[in-house]
Design an enzyme around this catalytic site. Structure first.
Site, short mmCIF file in Angstrom:
data_model
loop_
_atom_site.label_atom_id
_atom_site.label_comp_id
_atom_site.label_asym_id
_atom_site.label_seq_id
_atom_site.Cartn_x
_atom_site.Cartn_y
_atom_site.Cartn_z
N SER A 71 0.79 -1.24 0.00
CA SER A 71 0.00 0.00 0.00
C SER A 71 0.82 1.28 0.00
O SER A 71 0.26 2.37 -0.12
CB SER A 71 -0.96 0.01 1.19
OG SER A 71 -2.04 -0.87 0.94
N GLY A 81 6.06 14.24 10.50
CA GLY A 81 6.56 13.28 9.55
C GLY A 81 5.49 12.77 8.61
O GLY A 81 4.29 13.04 8.78
N GLY A 119 4.55 9.15 5.98
CA GLY A 119 4.90 7.76 5.82
C GLY A 119 3.75 6.93 5.31
O GLY A 119 2.68 7.45 4.99
N GLY A 144 2.74 -12.24 2.67
CA GLY A 144 4.12 -12.60 2.94
C GLY A 144 5.13 -11.49 2.81
O GLY A 144 6.32 -11.70 3.00
#
Length: 437
Positions: A58, A282, A284, A291
């Site tokens: 994502s 910040g 992110g 996996g």
């Protein structure tokens, strides 16, 4: 120096936490240093190198949002006009909702429709158009604009907007406008492009240890994060572009403050926004495919970014150790501690919480437990022989519960959202999904 530390410490960390393979890259003041450790696949044992590619999941949403922001900057798209102005074929089960949902709501996860629609619509140039056709019966979880609920399918709609306004398939636009611009020729935007590249296999734990994932994620979900793969160094080249221009500054502006699941945070246009203990802000995102786990943190004021890409195991523990060291040393940041059940649980209004909640694929039964707790039983509807998942929750805040037991090294938090006319909770919100009574 940080480069020396990550090259020495990364092999130790993946050994400690059972991670199959990993890359770490750090951007600081325009320069990137990186390290690699472990293997791409624990059957072939091919080693991870700095030019290996990992699915970033994502985190792809930030790339999609960047393509959308370019359209806005060029005057080709208004984020606050209905999606149907651009994509008339956009349909949902709720016609009123479909007619008013905007690109801004898609970018901010507030459009309110079912988010986890992982349709396999092939890998042709029409795969996103076919995906939208299959969305026609999609139900609303919440009214548009009312509640933050993470929505993968909304980003597929954004990808279709990009296609329509650019007149080219999404993956072609992604490559031409961003990957080629940045010189990232080794990155892959389709599964077909993995061939000939050193691509990490995701690994999941089975009865006899970690096993490579063989099932392929659908290409049709690519704008949301099912396919895009690159190295940690390549990912930070993208971040460096964002830090080196004002072209995308609007993406860093707060759009929504989601419910607090124990970590705080705000939602921008694609970016997740963080506030640190020393006053720094910040950006992110995290990414996950079967996996694989990917983590990206950026502190613009320090010219600093950290990317951690992994392919199986207790990846969060590795990422947290890297973030603590790098952000602490280069930005004087202390990370917020993960939420823990309080020593004295907050009392739960059990009568307001108990009941049956439903999603597209699962029934959630909440019943009263012992010692003032509640018991949550989730049963999938569309998977044969899938065992029900049962968890116990205790009081965390007046508006939130926390899991008694850890999963993947953390205690899950569920926020209680909204009340009906009888005072009962309307939605249980886990961050990724909100389930409606």
């Amino acid at each position: 120096m940080i480069g020396e530390w990550i090259r020495r410490r990364l092999p130790e960390l993946i050994e400690e936490h059972g991670v199959v393979g990993a890359q770490v890259a750090v951007l600081h003041n325009g320069e990137i240093v990186d390290a690699a450790a472990g293997v791409l696949d624990n059957v072939t044992n091919e080693p991870v190198t700095s030019d290996s590619i990992f699915q970033i999941g994502s985190i792809t949403k930030v790339w999609t949002a960047t393509l959308v922001q370019e359209l806005v900057n060029e005057g080709l798209l208004d984020l606050d006009r209905p999606v149907r102005d651009v994509v008339p074929e956009f349909r949902l089960a709720d016609e009123r909702a479909a007619s008013v949902i905007t690109p801004r709501q898609l970018l901010c996860h507030t459009a309110g429709f079912e988010g986890d629609l992982f349709y396999d619509t092939g890998d042709g140039d029409d795969m996103l158009a076919k995906y939208l056709e299959r969305m026609a019966g999609t139900e609303q979880t919440t009214p548009p604009g009312e509640l933050y609920v993470y929505c993968n399918s909304g980003y597929v709609v954004l990808g279709r907007i990009v296609e329509v306004l650019r007149g080219k398939p999404f993956n072609t636009v992604l490559r031409e406008r961003l990957l080629d611009r940045l010189g990232l020729g080794n990155a892959a935007t389709r599964h077909a492009e993995y061939a000939g590249r050193r691509c990490a296999s995701g690994h999941l734990r089975g009865d006899d240890g970690m096993k490579p994932v063989t099932e392929k994620t659908p290409d049709g979900d690519s704008p949301a994060g099912s396919v895009l793969a690159m190295s940690a160094r390549d990912l930070l080249a993208f971040v460096r572009m964002h830090l080196g221009t004002t072209e995308f500054d609007a993406m860093r502006e707060t759009q929504v403050v989601p419910p607090d699941f124990g970590f705080g945070g705000r939602q921008g246009l694609g970016w997740v926004l963080h506030d640190y203990d020393n006053g720094l802000s910040g950006l992110g995102h995290v990414g996950s495919t079967p996996g694989n786990q990917a983590y990206l943190r950026v502190i613009p004021a320090c010219g600093l970014a950290v990317a951690v890409l992994t392919n199986g195991g207790a990846a969060l523990s590795v990422a947290r150790a890297v973030h603590e060291k790098v952000l602490g040393e280069l930005a004087n940041v202390t990370l917020r501690e993960p939420p823990e059940p309080p020593a004295v649980p907050v009392p739960i209004d059990v009568d307001a919480v108990v009941g049956v909640y439903r999603t597209l694929r699962a029934d959630i039964h909440v019943t009263a437990g012992e010692q003032g707790r509640v018991r949550v039983r989730a049963a999938l509807r569309d998977v044969d022989d899938a065992p029900a998942v049962i968890e116990e929750y205790t009081g965390f805040r007046d508006d939130a519960l926390i899991a008694v037991e850890q999963e993947d090294g953390r205690h899950g938090v569920v926020v209680l959202c909204g009340r009906d006319e009888k005072g009962r909770v309307k939605w249980l919100h886990w961050g990724r999904v909100a389930v409606r009574r």
